[in-house]
Design a protein around this motif. Sequence first.
Motif, PDB file in Angstrom:
ATOM      1  N   ASN A   1      65.976 -51.330  26.973  1.00 29.46           N
ATOM      2  CA  ASN A   1      66.868 -50.192  26.703  1.00 29.46           C
ATOM      3  C   ASN A   1      68.324 -50.506  26.987  1.00 29.46           C
ATOM      4  OD1 ASN A   1      65.208 -47.349  26.698  1.00 29.46           O
ATOM      5  ND2 ASN A   1      64.129 -48.991  27.753  1.00 29.46           N
ATOM      6  N   LYS A   2      69.191 -49.744  26.334  1.00 28.16           N
ATOM      7  CA  LYS A   2      70.535 -49.590  26.876  1.00 28.16           C
ATOM      8  C   LYS A   2      70.413 -48.384  27.811  1.00 28.16           C
ATOM      9  CE  LYS A   2      75.293 -48.496  26.138  1.00 28.16           C
ATOM     10  NZ  LYS A   2      76.384 -48.036  25.339  1.00 28.16           N
TER      11      LYS A   2
ATOM     12  N   LEU B   1      71.693 -45.377  29.513  1.00 30.02           N
ATOM     13  CA  LEU B   1      72.849 -44.516  29.258  1.00 30.02           C
ATOM     14  C   LEU B   1      73.341 -43.858  30.538  1.00 30.02           C
ATOM     15  CD1 LEU B   1      71.373 -42.906  26.027  1.00 30.02           C
ATOM     16  CD2 LEU B   1      73.007 -44.793  26.173  1.00 30.02           C
TER      17      LEU B   1
ATOM     18  N   THR C   1      68.026 -42.353  32.092  1.00 29.01           N
ATOM     19  CA  THR C   1      67.940 -42.099  30.653  1.00 29.01           C
ATOM     20  C   THR C   1      68.289 -43.382  29.897  1.00 29.01           C
ATOM     21  OG1 THR C   1      68.574 -39.812  31.036  1.00 29.01           O
ATOM     22  CG2 THR C   1      68.720 -40.598  28.765  1.00 29.01           C
TER      23      THR C   1
ATOM     24  N   ASP D   1      68.206 -45.499  25.971  1.00 31.73           N
ATOM     25  CA  ASP D   1      68.336 -45.107  24.559  1.00 31.73           C
ATOM     26  C   ASP D   1      66.995 -45.101  23.831  1.00 31.73           C
ATOM     27  OD1 ASP D   1      68.039 -47.860  24.482  1.00 31.73           O
ATOM     28  OD2 ASP D   1      69.651 -48.196  23.031  1.00 31.73           O
ATOM     29  N   SER D   2      66.008 -45.852  24.325  1.00 30.30           N
ATOM     30  CA  SER D   2      64.697 -45.857  23.663  1.00 30.30           C
ATOM     31  C   SER D   2      63.674 -45.043  24.435  1.00 30.30           C
ATOM     32  CB  SER D   2      64.179 -47.290  23.530  1.00 30.30           C
ATOM     33  OG  SER D   2      65.121 -48.075  22.870  1.00 30.30           O
TER      34      SER D   2
ATOM     35  N   GLU E   1      64.091 -42.702  26.558  1.00 31.18           N
ATOM     36  CA  GLU E   1      64.561 -41.336  26.874  1.00 31.18           C
ATOM     37  C   GLU E   1      64.568 -41.152  28.394  1.00 31.18           C
ATOM     38  OE1 GLU E   1      62.689 -38.441  24.319  1.00 31.18           O
ATOM     39  OE2 GLU E   1      63.206 -39.591  22.546  1.00 31.18           O
TER      40      GLU E   1
END
Length: 427
Positions: free
Chosen positions: A149-150, A152, A287, A289-290, A292
């Motif tokens: 993921n990024k 967030l 959280t 980006d993939s 959630e």
Amino acid sequence: MKKVGVAILGLGVVGGGTYKILTEHREEYKRTHKIDLVVENVLELRKERALALGVEESKIADNIAVICSNPEVDIVIEVMGGVEPAKTFVLAALNAGKSVVTSNKELYCKYSHELEKTAIKNHCGLFYEASCVGGVPVIRALLDNLQGNKILSLLGIINGTTNYILTKMSHEGASYAEVLKEAQKLGYAEADPTADVEGFDATYKLSILSSLAFHTKIPYTKIYREGITGITVKDIQYGKQMGYAIKLLAIGKNGDNGIEVRVHPAFIPVEHPLASVNDSYNAVYITGDSVEDVMLYGRGAGALPTGSAIVGDVIYCATHSNYRYSTFENTKDAAPGTKFIENFESAYYIRVNASNRTGVLAKITSIFSRCGINVAKMVQEDGSDSAAVPVIFVTHKTKEHSVNKAVEELKAIPEIAKVAAVIRVVS
Ligand code: HSE
């Protein structure tokens, strides 16, 4: 069966818990992991403490050189806390070719660049799951499981002492001073509570977690910090009436305009999952980006919960030869070009004590209007004409600098006795 020798530096609360887990589960680890984890040394000057735990006298060392030169020791566990002498001892262990497992957030936060460089040079492992949020496995989650993921944002309740104090103030209506005293009696708060109540402890942890999340060193000096000593029961009660719970939040955000990192008390809506994290429990809400939203919850301190994280690292270290290091160039500072946002956006709860006279509200709202602040809610308590009555505003999202400017202007209104509270509202 592979034998792995361990040394523990410091047999305080966490060291004692770690010793207990390692010795009580030794047979189990032989069966499940095919390793024999043996405590070869403890470094403890209070010999009676080690003896009381059942450590053989011949294994009690009174200096680090004994441990560094013991060929039977493969992994050194540092649970002393503070920067020195822990830093000197950890560097000595790494330079002697021992892998290190540490629970020391202040040391890792301030010197991870130096420690990691030394670990890499000596082909050693350096593990620190226990440095953040005790038994809650958040470091490995960031280092491994969430790598796709990024990240967030991360929002955390990462200090148990302050969460215990704020929970008691909220549930029992007791004052900060009363609850602090009780927390000290129960051993939740230190005799000198500064590191916890002023947010330093949370800042060190946020520095470590946000560095892993955002793939650049986030120096703790870049983190905005505010403690809980100014929080009153009165504001907690007003917040409750408005549907908020109070928490000391650690916040990290990685947006298009830069990175935002801060530790401060905040009101959060009671329906937010973090609002029900009470007492000395901790939680981190991440959280990606993939993925959630992911929330990790549990005990952020204590002998066995922190010992659990340490022993997890010891087993990982003993069973993996390719050690995990940072996913970024681990330097003292953030990567060149990293932008930190200081003038961040938030909603605000502002309480003023104002004379109940015609025109006062108009003066206040004209300041808000001039500063570009949009009011979302307002509550005024009944009061006699001359008394200073509490007037509470909750704003829409606005810039920190605009609120600071408005507060200065509010203080200059003669009818305002006091700007009694400014608390950020996070949703
Ligand atoms: N003093 C910390 C806390 C525990 O209250 O959460 C160790 O990090």
